[in-house]
Design a protein around this motif. Structure first.
Motif, PDB file in Angstrom:
ATOM      1  N   MET A  16      20.384   7.407 -21.305  1.00 58.22           N
ATOM      2  CA  MET A  16      19.477   6.089 -21.705  1.00 58.22           C
ATOM      3  C   MET A  16      18.157   6.554 -21.245  1.00 58.22           C
ATOM      4  O   MET A  16      17.837   7.373 -20.294  1.00 58.22           O
ATOM      5  CB  MET A  16      19.950   4.970 -20.492  1.00 58.22           C
ATOM      6  CG  MET A  16      19.133   3.693 -20.714  1.00 58.22           C
ATOM      7  SD  MET A  16      19.412   2.601 -19.461  1.00 58.22           S
ATOM      8  CE  MET A  16      18.593   2.919 -18.052  1.00 58.22           C
ATOM      9  N   ASN A  17      17.225   6.305 -22.219  1.00 59.64           N
ATOM     10  CA  ASN A  17      15.757   6.331 -21.921  1.00 59.64           C
ATOM     11  C   ASN A  17      15.188   5.082 -21.458  1.00 59.64           C
ATOM     12  O   ASN A  17      15.354   4.044 -22.556  1.00 59.64           O
ATOM     13  CB  ASN A  17      15.214   6.944 -23.391  1.00 59.64           C
ATOM     14  CG  ASN A  17      15.618   8.278 -23.513  1.00 59.64           C
ATOM     15  OD1 ASN A  17      15.860   9.146 -22.635  1.00 59.64           O
ATOM     16  ND2 ASN A  17      16.087   8.690 -24.594  1.00 59.64           N
ATOM     17  N   ARG A  18      14.123   5.077 -20.740  1.00 57.23           N
ATOM     18  CA  ARG A  18      13.545   3.643 -20.270  1.00 57.23           C
ATOM     19  C   ARG A  18      12.031   3.886 -20.384  1.00 57.23           C
ATOM     20  O   ARG A  18      11.776   4.709 -19.585  1.00 57.23           O
ATOM     21  CB  ARG A  18      14.086   3.230 -19.179  1.00 57.23           C
ATOM     22  CG  ARG A  18      13.387   1.856 -18.449  1.00 57.23           C
ATOM     23  CD  ARG A  18      13.956   1.704 -17.348  1.00 57.23           C
ATOM     24  NE  ARG A  18      13.183   0.676 -16.591  1.00 57.23           N
ATOM     25  CZ  ARG A  18      12.950   0.263 -15.177  1.00 57.23           C
ATOM     26  NH1 ARG A  18      13.633   1.127 -14.473  1.00 57.23           N
ATOM     27  NH2 ARG A  18      12.243  -0.616 -14.904  1.00 57.23           N
TER      28      ARG A  18
ATOM     29  N   THR B 144      16.325   2.749 -24.940  1.00 57.48           N
ATOM     30  CA  THR B 144      17.053   3.312 -26.027  1.00 57.48           C
ATOM     31  C   THR B 144      18.013   4.209 -25.628  1.00 57.48           C
ATOM     32  O   THR B 144      18.188   4.777 -24.371  1.00 57.48           O
ATOM     33  CB  THR B 144      15.983   4.085 -26.979  1.00 57.48           C
ATOM     34  OG1 THR B 144      15.505   5.281 -26.119  1.00 57.48           O
ATOM     35  CG2 THR B 144      15.060   3.312 -27.531  1.00 57.48           C
ATOM     36  N   GLU B 145      19.185   4.483 -26.258  1.00 56.83           N
ATOM     37  CA  GLU B 145      20.244   5.228 -26.135  1.00 56.83           C
ATOM     38  C   GLU B 145      20.840   4.993 -25.095  1.00 56.83           C
ATOM     39  O   GLU B 145      21.512   5.523 -24.354  1.00 56.83           O
ATOM     40  CB  GLU B 145      19.668   6.770 -26.119  1.00 56.83           C
ATOM     41  CG  GLU B 145      19.035   7.232 -27.281  1.00 56.83           C
ATOM     42  CD  GLU B 145      18.371   8.825 -27.132  1.00 56.83           C
ATOM     43  OE1 GLU B 145      18.905   9.406 -26.277  1.00 56.83           O
ATOM     44  OE2 GLU B 145      17.180   9.065 -27.936  1.00 56.83           O
ATOM     45  N   ALA B 146      21.028   3.750 -24.704  1.00 56.20           N
ATOM     46  CA  ALA B 146      21.762   2.857 -23.808  1.00 56.20           C
ATOM     47  C   ALA B 146      23.386   3.202 -24.096  1.00 56.20           C
ATOM     48  O   ALA B 146      23.834   2.720 -25.139  1.00 56.20           O
ATOM     49  CB  ALA B 146      21.386   1.852 -23.163  1.00 56.20           C
ATOM     50  N   SER B 147      24.160   3.426 -23.168  1.00 61.25           N
ATOM     51  CA  SER B 147      25.534   3.733 -23.662  1.00 61.25           C
ATOM     52  C   SER B 147      26.389   2.789 -23.047  1.00 61.25           C
ATOM     53  O   SER B 147      27.526   2.634 -23.351  1.00 61.25           O
ATOM     54  CB  SER B 147      26.158   5.141 -23.135  1.00 61.25           C
ATOM     55  OG  SER B 147      25.872   5.460 -21.863  1.00 61.25           O
TER      56      SER B 147
END
Length: 92
Positions: free
Chosen positions: A1-3, A24-27
């Motif tokens: 995850m990018n925050r 973005t890219e949260a799983s």
């Protein structure tokens, strides 16, 4: 995850407030229920001591997060509810 934290101004920094989070890219997402100043047996603690209530509430939240293999830094949104706003603001 990018925050990515979005804070176009500086006034909120003194309160630890974030205007927006771009995630973005949260799983996965963890939805937590409300936490309170409660002992492990469900009994409320620290009546009349707002600072102690806040500290225990955050400790309880950390316990829940740890069970999910997460930490306070993973929180994107946190709501506070109080019946005594002036004591709350003095305690944080």
């Amino acid at each position: 995850m990018n925050r990515e934290i979005i804070n176009p101004w500086k006034w909120q920094d003194q309160f630890g407030f974030v205007q927006a989070n771009n995630v973005t890219e949260a799983s996965r997402t963890l939805y937590c229920s409300g936490q309170a100043s409660m002992a492990a047996d469900g009994n409320p603690l620290h009546a009349g001591d707002m600072a102690a209530q806040i500290e225990l509430t955050l400790d309880n939240l950390e316990t829940v997060l740890a069970q999910a293999d997460m930490e306070l830094k993973d929180i994107v949104r946190l709501n506070y509810y109080t019946t005594d706003p002036s004591s709350f603001m003095q305690s944080i």
